[in-house]
Scaffold this active site. Structure first.
Site, mmCIF file in Angstrom:
data_model
loop_
_atom_site.group_PDB
_atom_site.id
_atom_site.type_symbol
_atom_site.label_atom_id
_atom_site.label_comp_id
_atom_site.label_asym_id
_atom_site.label_seq_id
_atom_site.Cartn_x
_atom_site.Cartn_y
_atom_site.Cartn_z
ATOM 1 N N SER A 253 0.799 -1.215 0.000
ATOM 2 C CA SER A 253 0.000 0.000 0.000
ATOM 3 C C SER A 253 0.830 1.262 0.000
ATOM 4 O O SER A 253 1.914 1.323 0.575
ATOM 5 C CB SER A 253 -0.966 0.006 1.184
ATOM 6 O OG SER A 253 -0.292 0.508 2.323
ATOM 7 N N LYS A 254 0.262 2.234 -0.678
ATOM 8 C CA LYS A 254 0.876 3.546 -0.771
ATOM 9 C C LYS A 254 1.071 4.123 0.634
ATOM 10 O O LYS A 254 2.107 4.674 0.961
ATOM 11 C CB LYS A 254 -0.106 4.409 -1.568
ATOM 12 C CG LYS A 254 0.342 5.787 -1.871
ATOM 13 C CD LYS A 254 -0.725 6.424 -2.737
ATOM 14 C CE LYS A 254 -0.459 7.917 -2.882
ATOM 15 N NZ LYS A 254 -1.364 8.544 -3.813
ATOM 16 N N ARG A 255 0.035 3.935 1.460
ATOM 17 C CA ARG A 255 0.076 4.515 2.798
ATOM 18 C C ARG A 255 1.211 3.936 3.643
ATOM 19 O O ARG A 255 1.871 4.637 4.392
ATOM 20 C CB ARG A 255 -1.261 4.295 3.497
ATOM 21 C CG ARG A 255 -1.605 5.429 4.431
ATOM 22 C CD ARG A 255 -2.795 5.110 5.299
ATOM 23 N NE ARG A 255 -2.722 3.747 5.786
ATOM 24 C CZ ARG A 255 -3.768 2.958 5.981
ATOM 25 N NH1 ARG A 255 -4.966 3.387 5.715
ATOM 26 N NH2 ARG A 255 -3.620 1.723 6.433
ATOM 27 N N ASP A 256 1.447 2.641 3.505
ATOM 28 C CA ASP A 256 2.518 2.031 4.289
ATOM 29 C C ASP A 256 3.890 2.239 3.658
ATOM 30 O O ASP A 256 4.890 1.755 4.176
ATOM 31 C CB ASP A 256 2.245 0.528 4.470
ATOM 32 C CG ASP A 256 1.002 0.302 5.307
ATOM 33 O OD1 ASP A 256 0.748 1.116 6.203
ATOM 34 O OD2 ASP A 256 0.264 -0.681 5.048
ATOM 35 N N GLY A 257 3.892 2.914 2.507
ATOM 36 C CA GLY A 257 5.189 3.223 1.893
ATOM 37 C C GLY A 257 5.901 1.987 1.378
ATOM 38 O O GLY A 257 7.124 1.952 1.339
#
Ligand code: GLU
Length: 485
Positions: A253-257
């Site tokens: 995920s983008k959020r978790d980088g």
């Protein structure tokens, strides 16, 4: 047959690891078969245009050694094929399908479609275009065209029956047309083809023999096959790839980088390690080998060893690969690569990078962690005197308070502040004074670094810090211990 594969990303501004792996497999498969690999940017959705997105794709692939074989000439180099620049190619094909009855003009307005969609939803149905305009008479159509009424061109999809095809990873696929087919738009009001249409036309025009892409396209493939059949074109072979996941239940995920190539490069992972590891996420060489150069991957790549289950991208495993790649670097290459990371913490401090690099190479797992590991050389961290206490090193506050002034006297007399000279002065002096190495060197290293674990021992750190800073830090420690008494 000359194998031809393509990577056909939509330019989003980022390179997802799943996309990069797709590109890698497409490249490996083409090269393995002495074929061609091409890059095609699918950017006909102008609303989603992202500035600089094409360059991200271009630079990532080039940087990773996934180099395409042909494309428009851009000053002596191959550029990628860019669909928006090929706009004029697609309309004649759509018109051909209109003539053969596989497509039709649709003049429904957005408001009309919205109203019908809402009505369908109110009935608890999902809206599919209802072939309204398929029933217009030739005269009605001509009149609307003559009047300049905006239109789209839709595929005249079958509503009954079953579509089947064979996928080289997933096997025989079969989808009821009522589920998967839909009168999708081929040409939009602005004259641009939709992604779905341009994809098929270009795969045909570019003689793509093997379509390799993510498994999210498994259920759209019957629509594409319908178009191939309508044109009487040969359908390519399909190789759909399972999703790359963080674990059994989570996507990257983008959020978790952890989703994008740039996330990993920014953290200081090496491209080579990333590519090597990515190749193994969803494919295996059939034996227990793990390290491969690109040429070796080409040599051993085999589609029959692609997994059907999701590929798990394990960051710890990647980190392990990365550390191995770093260990295998030549000292010169390591120094060159680590220098910008040293700079982040040490720029302008006059530290001997070459020497520090020698200490750091075996300890570096990821370059992004380097600045924190070496920052103590630039700035003595705030530390607690309890660090001086260490049973194993036979060190206490008392022994340290005694050892440090002793060190200071000996070291301050060393004329040439070099590691061996410092060592050769202090070690015999310790023996002469009837002290223990550990009891002296432990507090010395703590005083110099202000932290428990350091790359290198006391003499190496003293050398890197230089005479003045080393003595200053020893004095500070003496004061600290004194104040605590
Ligand atoms: N443009 C599509 C994507 O970015 C390509 C799908 C395909 O490879 O056919 O996912």
């Amino acid at each position: 047959m000359l194998v031809r594969t393509r990577f056909a990303p939509s330019p989003t501004g980022f390179m997802h690891l799943g996309g990069l792996r797709t590109a890698l497999y497409e490249y490996l498969f083409a090269k393995k078969n002495h074929g061609k690999f091409i890059l095609r940017i699918e950017d006909t959705d102008q609303e989603r245009y992202v500035e600089g997105a094409t360059e991200v794709i271009y630079d990532t692939l080039r940087g990773c050694g996934i180099v395409w074989d042909e494309g428009p000439d851009i000053g002596g180099d191959y550029g990628p094929y860019i669909q928006s620049e090929r706009k004029a190619e697609y309309l004649p094909y759509a018109k051909q399908l209109i003539r053969s009855g596989h497509a039709y003009y649709c003049f429904c307005t957005k408001e009309e479609l919205d109203a019908r969609r809402q009505a369908a939803e109110a009935r608890g149905e999902t809206f599919k275009y209802d072939k309204h305009c398929l029933h217009l008479s030739p005269e009605e159509i001509q009149a609307k065209l003559d009047a300049g009424t905006p239109y789209v061109i839709r595929m005249n999809a079958p509503t009954e029956g079953v579509s089947t095809y064979h996928d080289l990873v997933f096997g025989d696929m079969s989808f009821p047309n009522s589920d998967t087919m839909d009168d999708m738009v081929l040409i939009k009001q602005d004259g641009m083809p939709t992604y779905n249409f341009a994809n098929v036309i270009d795969d045909h025009l570019m003689n793509i023999t093997h379509v390799i892409r993510g498994m999210e396209y498994l259920s759209s493939t019957p629509r594409y096959n319908f178009l191939y059949e309508a044109f009487g074109w040969e359908i390519p072979q399909y190789i759909h790839l399972p999703t790359v996941m963080r674990d059994a239940t989570h996507k990257l995920s983008k959020r978790d980088g952890d989703a994008y190539y740039s996330d990993f490069i920014d953290k200081g992972y090496l491209k080579e390690a990333l590519i090597n590891y990515l190749a193994l996420v969803g494919w295996n060489p059939g034996d227990d080998r793990e390290f491969f150069t690109m040429d070796e991957l080409i040599e051993v790549f085999d589609v029959s060893r692609l997994n059907k289950s999701p590929g798990i991208f394990d960051i710890d495993k990647l980190t392990w690969f990365n550390a191995e790649y770093i260990r295998r670097m030549s000292p010169e290459k390591y120094l060159e690569t680590v220098t910008p990371w040293f700079d982040q913490a040490l720029q302008g401090r006059g530290i001997d990078y070459r020497h520090l690099a020698e200490l750091m190479q075996a300890r570096t797992e990821v370059f992004g962690r380097v600045p924190d590991m070496v920052r103590f050389l630039a700035e003595l961290p705030e530390y607690d005197i309890s660090l001086f206490e260490n049973k194993k090193q036979k060190s206490s506050l008392e022994t340290s308070a005694e050892a440090l002034p002793f060190c200071r006297t000996i070291l301050s007399e060393v004329p040439d502040w070099q590691e061996t000279a410092l060592h050769d002065a202090l070690i015999p002096a310790i023996a002469e004074a009837g002290k223990k190495n550990a009891t002296v060197l432990w507090p010395l290293r703590i005083a110099l670094s202000g932290q428990l674990s350091t790359p290198g021992g006391a003499f190496e750190i003293a050398y890197l810090l230089g005479r003045q800073e080393s003595l200053r830090r020893i004095d500070l420690a003496i004061e600290k211990l004194h104040a605590a008494q």
